[in-house]
Design a protein around this motif. Structure first.
Motif, PDB file in Angstrom:
ATOM      1  N   ARG A   1       0.901   4.946  13.300  1.00 38.72           N
ATOM      2  CA  ARG A   1       0.511   3.800  12.475  1.00 38.72           C
ATOM      3  C   ARG A   1       0.262   2.590  13.372  1.00 38.72           C
ATOM      4  O   ARG A   1       1.087   2.256  14.231  1.00 38.72           O
ATOM      5  CB  ARG A   1       1.586   3.462  11.450  1.00 38.72           C
ATOM      6  CG  ARG A   1       1.253   2.265  10.556  1.00 38.72           C
ATOM      7  CD  ARG A   1       2.444   1.869   9.715  1.00 38.72           C
ATOM      8  NE  ARG A   1       2.860   2.975   8.869  1.00 38.72           N
ATOM      9  CZ  ARG A   1       4.072   3.059   8.308  1.00 38.72           C
ATOM     10  NH1 ARG A   1       4.971   2.116   8.543  1.00 38.72           N
ATOM     11  NH2 ARG A   1       4.387   4.088   7.550  1.00 38.72           N
TER      12      ARG A   1
ATOM     13  N   PRO B   1       0.832  -1.220   0.000  1.00 40.78           N
ATOM     14  CA  PRO B   1       0.000   0.000   0.000  1.00 40.78           C
ATOM     15  C   PRO B   1       0.857   1.257   0.000  1.00 40.78           C
ATOM     16  O   PRO B   1       1.951   1.300   0.576  1.00 40.78           O
ATOM     17  CB  PRO B   1      -0.798  -0.136   1.310  1.00 40.78           C
ATOM     18  CG  PRO B   1       0.025  -1.035   2.172  1.00 40.78           C
ATOM     19  CD  PRO B   1       0.694  -1.995   1.242  1.00 40.78           C
TER      20      PRO B   1
ATOM     21  N   LYS C   1      -2.867  -5.526   8.285  1.00 37.07           N
ATOM     22  CA  LYS C   1      -3.663  -4.398   7.796  1.00 37.07           C
ATOM     23  C   LYS C   1      -3.271  -3.130   8.548  1.00 37.07           C
ATOM     24  O   LYS C   1      -3.009  -3.173   9.745  1.00 37.07           O
ATOM     25  CB  LYS C   1      -5.151  -4.689   7.953  1.00 37.07           C
ATOM     26  CG  LYS C   1      -5.616  -5.855   7.090  1.00 37.07           C
ATOM     27  CD  LYS C   1      -7.117  -6.057   7.192  1.00 37.07           C
ATOM     28  CE  LYS C   1      -7.574  -7.191   6.285  1.00 37.07           C
ATOM     29  NZ  LYS C   1      -9.039  -7.397   6.371  1.00 37.07           N
TER      30      LYS C   1
ATOM     31  N   LEU D   1       1.753   4.652   1.334  1.00 34.44           N
ATOM     32  CA  LEU D   1       1.565   5.323   2.614  1.00 34.44           C
ATOM     33  C   LEU D   1       2.021   6.772   2.595  1.00 34.44           C
ATOM     34  O   LEU D   1       1.694   7.520   3.525  1.00 34.44           O
ATOM     35  CB  LEU D   1       2.309   4.559   3.715  1.00 34.44           C
ATOM     36  CG  LEU D   1       1.917   3.092   3.896  1.00 34.44           C
ATOM     37  CD1 LEU D   1       2.767   2.443   4.964  1.00 34.44           C
ATOM     38  CD2 LEU D   1       0.437   2.968   4.245  1.00 34.44           C
TER      39      LEU D   1
ATOM     40  N   GLN E   1      -3.440   9.000   4.909  1.00 33.65           N
ATOM     41  CA  GLN E   1      -4.219   8.289   5.914  1.00 33.65           C
ATOM     42  C   GLN E   1      -4.783   7.008   5.303  1.00 33.65           C
ATOM     43  O   GLN E   1      -5.302   7.007   4.185  1.00 33.65           O
ATOM     44  CB  GLN E   1      -5.335   9.178   6.457  1.00 33.65           C
ATOM     45  CG  GLN E   1      -4.832  10.441   7.128  1.00 33.65           C
ATOM     46  CD  GLN E   1      -5.818  11.004   8.119  1.00 33.65           C
ATOM     47  OE1 GLN E   1      -5.456  11.369   9.206  1.00 33.65           O
ATOM     48  NE2 GLN E   1      -7.084  11.076   7.729  1.00 33.65           N
ATOM     49  N   LYS E   2      -4.680   5.902   6.059  1.00 34.26           N
ATOM     50  CA  LYS E   2      -5.153   4.596   5.606  1.00 34.26           C
ATOM     51  C   LYS E   2      -5.942   3.940   6.729  1.00 34.26           C
ATOM     52  O   LYS E   2      -5.615   4.085   7.906  1.00 34.26           O
ATOM     53  CB  LYS E   2      -3.975   3.683   5.219  1.00 34.26           C
ATOM     54  CG  LYS E   2      -3.173   4.143   4.019  1.00 34.26           C
ATOM     55  CD  LYS E   2      -3.895   3.847   2.725  1.00 34.26           C
ATOM     56  CE  LYS E   2      -3.056   4.252   1.529  1.00 34.26           C
ATOM     57  NZ  LYS E   2      -3.735   3.972   0.255  1.00 34.26           N
ATOM     58  N   ASN E   3      -6.986   3.186   6.331  1.00 35.30           N
ATOM     59  CA  ASN E   3      -7.744   2.379   7.287  1.00 35.30           C
ATOM     60  C   ASN E   3      -8.195   1.117   6.575  1.00 35.30           C
ATOM     61  O   ASN E   3      -9.355   0.958   6.208  1.00 35.30           O
ATOM     62  CB  ASN E   3      -8.930   3.159   7.843  1.00 35.30           C
ATOM     63  CG  ASN E   3      -9.607   2.430   9.004  1.00 35.30           C
ATOM     64  OD1 ASN E   3      -9.187   1.343   9.395  1.00 35.30           O
ATOM     65  ND2 ASN E   3     -10.645   3.024   9.545  1.00 35.30           N
ATOM     66  N   GLN E   4      -7.223   0.201   6.352  1.00 34.66           N
ATOM     67  CA  GLN E   4      -7.513  -0.999   5.580  1.00 34.66           C
ATOM     68  C   GLN E   4      -8.473  -1.940   6.296  1.00 34.66           C
ATOM     69  O   GLN E   4      -9.198  -2.693   5.666  1.00 34.66           O
ATOM     70  CB  GLN E   4      -6.200  -1.735   5.267  1.00 34.66           C
ATOM     71  CG  GLN E   4      -5.282  -0.965   4.339  1.00 34.66           C
ATOM     72  CD  GLN E   4      -4.006  -1.723   4.032  1.00 34.66           C
ATOM     73  OE1 GLN E   4      -3.506  -2.481   4.870  1.00 34.66           O
ATOM     74  NE2 GLN E   4      -3.467  -1.513   2.852  1.00 34.66           N
TER      75      GLN E   4
END
Length: 458
Positions: A318, A265, A324, A267, A276-279
């Motif tokens: 993080r 992914p 994930k 980042l 911003q990520k929220n898998q």
């Protein structure tokens, strides 16, 4: 690739013994498609329990040095003869369930195993023959249990009376009747012809010489896969071994054809910004106080904490949960050295508490101010103690000097007794520092009456 019993495999299966092989008492080597028993007498001579079920072993061998072996599990293999166990003098239990032992008289090779008490031959061709149980009971008088059923005294006496006739019949069958493997080999051509008739495209594919070599190999594996699905495979050691090898090849081919792994992914943006990520689609919220920022993440309480990893930087945090990613940007910088991660054992929620940089700087300044005040107070105290010591030394020196005779004089004027006062000088004030809090006494309330009988507060 054929799996061998080597030192690496034994160490892997000896994790409960810290990988130590010389003192290993028990090892489990089932479902590895092992074709030969080897190296156990070299590395594990003190084995007491050996599990080798569900492999492709066709011969019992290389176990004669295992003098302490008590339980040998060889169910679901390709063994057709009982042999090479005479020197396993401690053997108490032998399991040969679902193998290919044809002649019940082969159990005579176990007559020297005087400690043998349990034997299992269920699923072998010999166990389906009439008189099998009587023959085994008579040939092995030390047995107590055969195929899970206890041997009674009356059963042993009846078996001994009929044993001569049963042995003669089994010896005759061994000379005249071919074994199951020979019968199965005769059936294989007919089954192969039937498979070609059911799959007309197979012949054309075989005759196509323009196809590359790897394509023909894939076609052959696909034909074998279809054969295993449509044609009944004979239950023989050779057929079972061939099927295991073909399945291993199919497994390797399917592994090679697996799709490429998903790319990692992204980042960070090309300009360096944190994305911003929220898998995992987790619910989260921030709790902010004047000194801290706390990130709360809703996780399942059944999730093991060892699967969670937290990484905090100055402007972002993080959380990695089972591969994930949850990555969030912080509204203000935090102090990365003061982070507390907590996990609730009741709800499973994760709390990451971070100290704000502004609060950290204020705390550092306050601590420095307090340390400086303590140093000044300590220096003043030392100065006061030194001065008191000098005064004591001066007083002691003056007391040691001899008194001078008092001179007589005549008073010239009258002495006013009312003007006599003490001559001691007041001591200077030291160690008094300004504080940030008020030190003024509290106001006297209206209507307060001082009771002289009440002692003052100290």
């Amino acid at each position: 690739m054929v799996q061998r019993i080597d030192k690496e495999l034994l160490r892997k299966r000896a994790e409960h013994n810290d990988g130590e092989l010389s003192s290993l008492k028990e090892v489990t080597l089932h479902q590895y498609d092992i074709e030969k028993i080897e190296n156990l007498d070299v590395y594990c001579r003190h084995l007491e329990i050996l599990f080798l079920q569900n492999n492709q072993i066709s011969k019992i061998e290389n176990l004669n040095k295992l003098k302490e072996l008590k339980y040998l599990q060889l169910a679901l293999n390709n063994i057709s003869k009982i042999e090479n166990l005479e020197r396993c003098e401690s053997l108490e239990k032998l399991d040969l369930t679902v193998n290919f032992v044809e002649n019940p008289l082969d159990v005579a090779h176990l007559k020297d195993n005087e400690q043998l008490r349990e034997l299992y031959l269920v699923g072998n061709p010999c166990a389906r023959k009439e008189g099998y149980r009587e023959a085994v009971i008579t040939l092995l008088p030390q047995l107590r249990v055969l195929d899970g059923h206890e041997i009674t005294r009356s059963e042993r006496l009846a078996a001994a009376q009929a044993f001569d006739e049963i042995r003669a019949r089994f010896e005759k069958e061994a000379r005249e009747v071919p074994n199951s493997e020979s019968r199965a080999q005769e059936e294989l051509p007919a089954q192969a012809e039937q498979l070609e008739a059911d799959t007309p495209g197979t012949a054309e594919a075989a005759e196509n010489t323009d196809a590359p070599a790897d394509t023909s190999e894939e076609t052959e594996l696909e034909n074998k896969r279809r054969q295993y699905q449509t044609v009944k495979t004979p239950h023989t050691p050779a057929a079972r071994l061939e099927a295991a090898r073909d399945l291993a090849k199919m497994k390797d081919t399917s592994t090679e054809q697996k799709p490429a792994a998903k790319p990692a992914p992204v980042l960070f943006a090309p300009d360096g910004r944190v994305l911003q990520k929220n898998q995992g689609k987790w619910l989260y919220r921030f709790a902010i106080t004047p000194s801290t920022i706390t990130l709360h993440v809703e996780l399942s309480r059944f999730l093991d904490t060892s699967l969670i990893d937290v990484h905090v930087e100055r402007t972002w945090v993080r959380v990695l949960v089972k591969g994930k990613i949850l990555q969030l940007v912080l509204d203000e910088p935090v102090h990365t050295d003061d982070v507390i991660c907590e996990r609730s054992t009741v709800s499973g929620w994760l709390a990451v508490t971070m100290l704000r940089e502004s609060a950290a700087e204020a705390t550092t300044a306050e601590e420095a101010r307090r340390a400086e005040a303590k140093e000044r107070e300590k220096a003043a105290r030392a100065q006061r103690v030194a001065k008191e010591k000098e005064e004591e030394q001066a007083k002691a020196a003056s007391e040691k000097q001899p008194r001078r005779p008092t001179a007589t004089f005549e008073p010239v004027a009258a002495v006013d007794a009312g003007s006599i006062v003490g001559c001691a000088q007041p001591r200077p004030k030291t160690g008094i520092f300004d504080r940030a809090y008020s030190v003024a006494p509290a106001d006297v309330p209206v209507g307060f009456e001082d009771d002289p009988d009440v002692p003052p507060l100290c």
